[in-house]
Design a protein around this motif. Structure first.
Motif, PDB file in Angstrom:
ATOM      1  N   LYS A   8       1.685   9.742  -5.002  1.00 41.84           N
ATOM      2  CA  LYS A   8       2.050  11.098  -4.570  1.00 41.84           C
ATOM      3  C   LYS A   8       3.019  11.731  -5.553  1.00 41.84           C
ATOM      4  N   GLU A   9       3.971  10.942  -6.043  1.00 37.34           N
ATOM      5  CA  GLU A   9       4.933  11.449  -7.022  1.00 37.34           C
ATOM      6  C   GLU A   9       4.196  11.962  -8.266  1.00 37.34           C
ATOM      7  N   LEU A  10       3.256  11.189  -8.765  1.00 40.98           N
ATOM      8  CA  LEU A  10       2.488  11.618  -9.935  1.00 40.98           C
ATOM      9  C   LEU A  10       1.615  12.827  -9.606  1.00 40.98           C
ATOM     10  N   ALA A  11       1.027  12.862  -8.416  1.00 43.96           N
ATOM     11  CA  ALA A  11       0.195  14.002  -8.017  1.00 43.96           C
ATOM     12  C   ALA A  11       1.015  15.292  -8.025  1.00 43.96           C
ATOM     13  N   HIS A  12       2.243  15.220  -7.513  1.00 46.74           N
ATOM     14  CA  HIS A  12       3.111  16.406  -7.517  1.00 46.74           C
ATOM     15  C   HIS A  12       3.477  16.807  -8.951  1.00 46.74           C
ATOM     16  N   MET A  13       3.720  15.833  -9.814  1.00 47.78           N
ATOM     17  CA  MET A  13       4.023  16.143 -11.217  1.00 47.78           C
ATOM     18  C   MET A  13       2.848  16.838 -11.890  1.00 47.78           C
ATOM     19  N   ILE A  14       1.647  16.347 -11.607  1.00 48.33           N
ATOM     20  CA  ILE A  14       0.449  16.968 -12.174  1.00 48.33           C
ATOM     21  C   ILE A  14       0.371  18.427 -11.735  1.00 48.33           C
ATOM     22  N   ASP A  15       0.601  18.687 -10.449  1.00 46.49           N
ATOM     23  CA  ASP A  15       0.561  20.060  -9.947  1.00 46.49           C
ATOM     24  C   ASP A  15       1.641  20.936 -10.575  1.00 46.49           C
ATOM     25  N   TYR A  49       0.840  -1.204   0.000  1.00 45.70           N
ATOM     26  CA  TYR A  49       0.000   0.000   0.000  1.00 45.70           C
ATOM     27  C   TYR A  49       0.871   1.247   0.000  1.00 45.70           C
ATOM     28  N   GLU A  50       1.908   1.245   0.849  1.00 46.07           N
ATOM     29  CA  GLU A  50       2.795   2.400   0.939  1.00 46.07           C
ATOM     30  C   GLU A  50       3.543   2.627  -0.372  1.00 46.07           C
ATOM     31  N   ALA A  51       3.981   1.566  -1.032  1.00 46.25           N
ATOM     32  CA  ALA A  51       4.672   1.707  -2.322  1.00 46.25           C
ATOM     33  C   ALA A  51       3.743   2.336  -3.362  1.00 46.25           C
ATOM     34  N   LEU A  52       2.502   1.891  -3.385  1.00 50.15           N
ATOM     35  CA  LEU A  52       1.526   2.477  -4.317  1.00 50.15           C
ATOM     36  C   LEU A  52       1.273   3.944  -3.984  1.00 50.15           C
ATOM     37  N   ARG A  53       1.111   4.253  -2.685  1.00 51.04           N
ATOM     38  CA  ARG A  53       0.875   5.646  -2.280  1.00 51.04           C
ATOM     39  C   ARG A  53       2.045   6.534  -2.653  1.00 51.04           C
ATOM     40  N   ALA A  54       3.264   6.040  -2.477  1.00 49.49           N
ATOM     41  CA  ALA A  54       4.451   6.850  -2.788  1.00 49.49           C
ATOM     42  C   ALA A  54       4.483   7.212  -4.271  1.00 49.49           C
ATOM     43  N   ASN A  87      -9.288  11.486 -10.238  1.00 47.56           N
ATOM     44  CA  ASN A  87      -9.144  10.151 -10.820  1.00 47.56           C
ATOM     45  C   ASN A  87      -7.921   9.425 -10.272  1.00 47.56           C
ATOM     46  N   LEU A  88      -6.883  10.153  -9.933  1.00 43.28           N
ATOM     47  CA  LEU A  88      -5.716   9.545  -9.307  1.00 43.28           C
ATOM     48  C   LEU A  88      -6.087   9.002  -7.922  1.00 43.28           C
ATOM     49  N   GLN A  89      -6.877   9.767  -7.181  1.00 46.08           N
ATOM     50  CA  GLN A  89      -7.357   9.285  -5.879  1.00 46.08           C
ATOM     51  C   GLN A  89      -8.189   8.016  -6.054  1.00 46.08           C
ATOM     52  N   GLN A  90      -9.023   7.995  -7.063  1.00 50.20           N
ATOM     53  CA  GLN A  90      -9.830   6.803  -7.315  1.00 50.20           C
ATOM     54  C   GLN A  90      -8.953   5.621  -7.702  1.00 50.20           C
ATOM     55  N   ALA A  91      -7.937   5.880  -8.513  1.00 42.23           N
ATOM     56  CA  ALA A  91      -7.049   4.800  -8.944  1.00 42.23           C
ATOM     57  C   ALA A  91      -6.351   4.140  -7.755  1.00 42.23           C
ATOM     58  N   ILE A  92      -5.835   4.958  -6.824  1.00 40.19           N
ATOM     59  CA  ILE A  92      -5.142   4.372  -5.672  1.00 40.19           C
ATOM     60  C   ILE A  92      -6.128   3.652  -4.766  1.00 40.19           C
TER      61      ILE A  92
END
Length: 76
Positions: free
Chosen positions: A38-45, A30-35, A60-65
């Motif tokens: 988060k990396e992709l979320a920061h890139m999007i921002d 779970y932590e590996a997926l979250r990490a 959609n990223l929140q839904q994916a995780i």
């Protein structure tokens, strides 16, 4: 003797709507997926202009995780 279709559906519903405590290496996964999420979320921002499309990307990223974690929890 195989389960009846109604029994299969009932068992699936019980599984879907039950609490699944983490087993073995699941918390680490779970932590590996979250990490990575988060990396992709920061890139999007960083790369996308502030817009409803960027907001949708985050939603959609929140839904994916959520679904990735549910896949692990429900099916193991």
């Amino acid at each position: 003797m195989p389960m009846s279709p109604k029994s299969c559906v009932s068992a699936e519903l019980e599984s879907r709507y039950s609490y699944h405590s983490p087993k073995e290496d699941q918390p680490k996964r779970y932590e590996a997926l979250r990490a990575k999420t988060k990396e992709l979320a920061h890139m999007i921002d960083e790369l996308c202009p502030n817009s409803c499309e960027r907001s949708s990307a985050h939603t959609n990223l929140q839904q994916a995780i959520m679904w990735a974690n549910a896949s692990i929890a429900i099916n193991e």
